[in-house]
Design a protein around this motif. Structure first.
Motif, PDB file in Angstrom:
ATOM      1  N   SER A 195       0.707  -1.154  -0.008  1.00  0.00           N
ATOM      2  CA  SER A 195      -0.041  -0.061   0.000  1.00  0.00           C
ATOM      3  C   SER A 195       0.781   1.105   0.199  1.00  0.00           C
ATOM      4  N   VAL A 250      -5.273   2.626   7.002  1.00  0.00           N
ATOM      5  CA  VAL A 250      -6.256   1.770   6.868  1.00  0.00           C
ATOM      6  C   VAL A 250      -6.093   0.475   7.882  1.00  0.00           C
ATOM      7  N   GLN A 302      -4.016   4.329   2.187  1.00  0.00           N
ATOM      8  CA  GLN A 302      -4.693   4.509   0.677  1.00  0.00           C
ATOM      9  C   GLN A 302      -4.936   5.831   0.402  1.00  0.00           C
TER      10      GLN A 302
END
Length: 407
Positions: free
Chosen positions: A8, A42, A60
């Motif tokens: 990510s 997240v 994110q």
């Protein structure tokens, strides 16, 4: 072991580099507004409830938002280049579809519409033949190149000083071709209903102390059989309004096909009789010939002022602007355009310089608000973030390899 955080992080750094790259690529795009990437952490959802030791699973991209700060204004040589100084957007129409932009590089198309390089038409308030604006609703602005209709002269005003030291002459002896039969004369151009110019001459003869007969001629032909009127002055040198009826009515025959007889008023507001030489301080009339458009400019309040060959000017329209409660909620369309959305709110359309709207500057453009120095520093930071996240993946891979190799 989880690779989610590192993956990510790589994705987020790549997204940030995409935003920075787009900003840098558009650093020379007129009216471009830089974007900023916003991120959010997240966490996995736990059925048993979140504990104090819960570990996040990465980051994110939350949003990419435009930064509508003011760009530098640069002068150009095109009067149709318009820069916005302050808040607001140009309102553009493309076959009825409304979009908004800060790019003020405009031009005229073959039909006289003010358009962008992609053909979108600038909107505003249109003007009728007399220059009155229709502010009921914005419409596509079109510059008419048709000749401006002439205006017939309806009044002439002469501001003079008649020399009180002159000796009286017999009124019956006036002859416009004999300068010895009058004391002073002057002339001005007047215009009939078709805009044809005519020379209107006035002659002044002192007939008694403080009394002057006024004679007139149009194109060298005397108006009437005698004086068109008499001006009486008081002992203070100003017109005696009790014994002088102004203005004088003038009626002349014209053979140009225009309205005949050609009638207008002759006034002498401010005229004096002092003991000094004859002088013409002002000689005004309200008519003008037809005119052809030679150019126009856009005022800070958006009013488009046309200039004509007859020396006159006229209002051709007015540019309107729009603003939003949340400009960052606008949807970017490309080609320097934005569209309203549910998060931006409805457009607030009005004239420049009113409410929260900025003003316009003609023959100028608003440069991109991208700061290349700041973008390059952010690019270095994003690169380091990418490298660090790649390192976490590498480290977790080494740990996993150690587990696999256990005997």
């Amino acid at each position: 072991m989880s690779f989610q955080q590192g993956l990510s992080g790589l994705s987020a750094a790549a997204d940030q580099l995409d935003v920075i790259g787009n900003n840098v690529a558009n650093s020379n795009t007129v009216g471009f507004k830089k974007a900023h990437a916003q991120f959010a952490d997240v966490y996995a959802t736990s059925l048993g409830g979140a504990g104090g030791s819960q570990v996040g699973i990465g980051t994110q991209l939350a949003a990419v938002v435009q930064q509508f700060s003011q760009g530098k204004i640069t002068s150009t040589e095109n009067p149709l280049d318009v820069a916005i100084n302050g808040n607001g957007f140009f309102r553009l129409s493309s076959n009825g579809t409304i979009t908004y932009s800060r790019n003020g590089e405009f031009q005229l198309d073959s039909s006289g519409y003010i358009v962008t390089s992609t053909g979108k038409r600038l909107t505003g308030y249109t003007a009728n033949a007399s220059g009155a604006l229709d502010t009921s609703a914005p419409a596509e602005l079109q510059i008419s190149t048709a000749d401006r209709a002439p205006q017939m002269t309806t009044g002439v005003n002469a501001l003079l000083n008649l020399d009180s030291r002159q000796s009286a002459l017999p009124s019956a002896g006036f002859n416009l071709n004999d300068p010895t039969t009058f004391h002073h004369s002057t002339s001005v151009s007047i215009f009939d209903s078709l805009g044809n110019p005519h020379v209107f001459s006035t002659y002044y003869m002192k007939t008694a102390a403080g009394s002057w007969d006024v004679f007139g001629a149009v194109d060298g032909t005397q108006v009437g059989a005698g004086a068109v009127g008499t001006i009486n002055f008081g002992p203070d040198g100003f017109i005696d309004t009790a014994t002088t009826t102004l203005p004088f009515s003038i009626s002349a025959t014209v053979t140009t096909g225009a309205t005949s007889p050609f009638t207008f008023d002759l006034g002498f507001s401010g005229t004096t009789q002092f003991g000094s030489n004859f002088s013409v301080n002002a000689l005004d009339q309200d008519g003008f010939a037809s005119g052809r458009l030679t150019g126009f400019n856009i005022a800070p309040d958006g009013v488009i002022q046309g200039r004509y060959t007859n020396g006159r000017s006229a209002v051709l329209g007015q540019v309107v602007m729009a603003n939003f409660a949340n400009p960052q909620g606008l949807k970017a369309l490309g080609d320097n355009g934005f569209a309203e959305s549910a998060t931006s709110g409805t457009p607030l359309v009005s004239m420049p310089g009113t409410g929260t709207l900025g003003v316009l500057q003609s023959a100028a453009v608003e440069d991109s608000n991208v700061d290349l120095t700041a973008e390059l520093v952010a690019m270095i930071t994003a690169q380091r973030v990418y490298q660090a996240n790649a390192q976490t993946i590498k480290t977790q891979d080494q740990v996993l390899q150690t587990l696999v190799n256990l005997r």
